[in-house]
Design an enzyme around this catalytic site. Structure first.
Site: not given
Length: 465
Positions: A448, A318-320
């Site tokens: 998120y 999800k982040e990168s």
């Protein structure tokens, strides 16, 4: 003696009426499909997500390099966006179980490209067709191959439990001089195809499109014998969900007319080279068991946290997107997208070093875990608070926690705290004296958390621990 006689008489009466009650109860039992749960589009929209049952296969749904892919998955994602809801997937290979879950209200749609039969029409309502499918026999090229269905006499064919293939094969069994031994197995179509390749079984049956895709992976597969001609295939919904049925049919009509269905079909069924590469990759839930090139360090980091490594992998994706050199417009960098001040605080000297940046993020997650531990003792609930805090800052989540307490709701349940977090765009709430961190787009953090948990559920189902 009189007392003994009374006891015997009493036992006889209880036995008689007990048996009768049991009998009448059994008489009143209603098959699950005759009284389906009442749940239509209005309730699904209010709930905010639609639950769809899919098969784990190279054409339906699978994980590739951490990403969710598949023909049915992309169709369902488009449908969910069209309905204005989120998509939750349930992976099942047993079609009978899928119908049960649908009618019991534990799913809203079966997206398995099912052929209509009179029996299935009792269980569910079919949508407009999404295409046509024929059925073929799958066998190895080596050895004495079957060249015509008549060669299957006295042979055993393994098929997925509850599939249409049983009816198709039984059609040939009507002749008293001909018999196919049909063995129903609670395994998916591709699991059975794999068994044919390995020589564990001799024959199975599958949709022709799926068979052709698999024939590009395995040179030894013979998929040339047709069992049934092309017929329409559809998805199904509950018989008492007319609004959902109408909405899906409208969506199918428009997507067919626009060419979207044809384009997506070509992506998964006609581009065999890409399908082969994705399905046989070590980073595919079909061909291997890796999520990313960083699985080993993610597992070590997850051990330090006490998390399932697939949950941490979901956060990293999800982040990168597993890009160790990713940098956001705001200056966040690394696998877990830490801001410069956070990198310094948690001891990351080189943000481009995958292990350093990952462990920096893990140290931050440990800090958040300690922050919430006393207030949210249940670990599965606490993880949601931690993830939201990672995204928006624990100050904003703490504000929502205080508001939950103030309004008499349960501050240990994320569902209730997230309600107030979303309200932090409303002046009535973010100007409340107990709110310390002010305005926030809390709905973004709630989404998120949902995104990560939905992805984690897919990893958990499709990737071994």
């Amino acid at each position: 003696m009189k007392r003994i006689t009374q006891i015997i008489a009493l036992c006889f009466i209880l036995l008689l009426f007990g048996v009768q009650c049991t009998f009448f109860q059994k008489e009143k039992e209603v098959p699950y499909w005759e009284n389906p749960t009442l749940l239509d589009l209005d309730e699904i929209t209010k709930r905010g997500y639609i639950r769809a049952i899919v098969d784990n296969s190279s054409t339906s749904y699978y994980i590739y390099r951490g990403r969710r892919m598949g023909y049915e998955f992309e169709l369902l994602r488009n449908l969910a966006a069209n309905l204005g809801v989120r998509l939750h997937l349930i992976v099942k290979s047993d079609i009978e179980e899928a119908f049960y879950l649908l009618n019991k209200g534990q799913a809203d749609i079966i997206a398995m490209n099912l052929e209509q039969t009179e029996q299935r029409k009792l269980y569910a309502k079919f949508t407009l067709p999404l295409g046509e499918m024929s059925t073929v026999l799958i066998q190895r090229k080596q050895g004495a191959s079957v060249t015509d269905f008549s060669d299957l006499n006295q042979k055993s064919v393994h098929i997925p439990q509850g599939s249409i293939y049983k009816d198709q094969l039984n059609h040939f069994n009507q002749d008293s001089t001909f018999h196919i031994n049909i063995l129903e197995i609670p395994e998916s179509r591709e699991e059975l195809i794999s068994k044919v390749v390995k020589g564990e079984i001799d024959y199975t049956v599958a949709d022709k499109d799926l068979a052709l895709v698999n024939a590009t992976y395995y040179n030894d597969l013979n998929v040339g014998v047709e069992i049934s001609e092309k017929s329409p295939v559809s998805w199904v919904v509950r018989t008492n969900a007319p609004l959902l049925e109408s909405a899906i049919n409208d969506w199918i009509f428009k997507r067919t007319k626009s060419g979207y269905l044809a384009t997506l079909y070509a992506k998964y069924f006609l581009n065999s080279k890409n399908s082969y590469y994705r399905s046989n990759s070590a980073f595919s839930s079909l061909g291997g068991n890796k999520i990313s090139a960083y699985d080993d360090i993610i597992k070590k980091a997850a051990d330090k946290l006490g998390w399932d490594w697939r949950l941490l992998a979901s956060l990293v994706y999800k982040e990168s997107g597993f890009d160790a050199e990713a940098t956001s417009y705001a200056g966040a960098s690394g696998l877990l997208q830490l801001m410069p001040v956070t990198l310094d605080r948690f001891g990351v000297a080189d943000p481009n070093d995958p292990y350093q940046s990952l462990m920096g993020g893990v140290n931050f997650l440990e800090y958040l875990d300690k922050f919430w531990r006393e207030r949210i003792p249940e670990s599965n609930e606490r993880i949601k608070f931690i993830l939201a805090s990672y995204n928006i800052g624990h100050g904003h989540v703490e504000d929502a926690w205080r508001l939950t307490l103030k309004y008499g709701r349960n501050p240990q349940h994320w569902d209730q705290v997230s309600h107030f977090l979303k309200l932090k765009t409303d002046p009535e709430y973010y100007r409340d004296p107990i709110v310390k961190s002010g305005y926030a787009k809390g709905h973004v953090a709630v989404t998120y958390v949902e995104d990560i948990l939905i992805l984690y559920n897919s990893y958990r189902v499709l990737i071994e621990p």
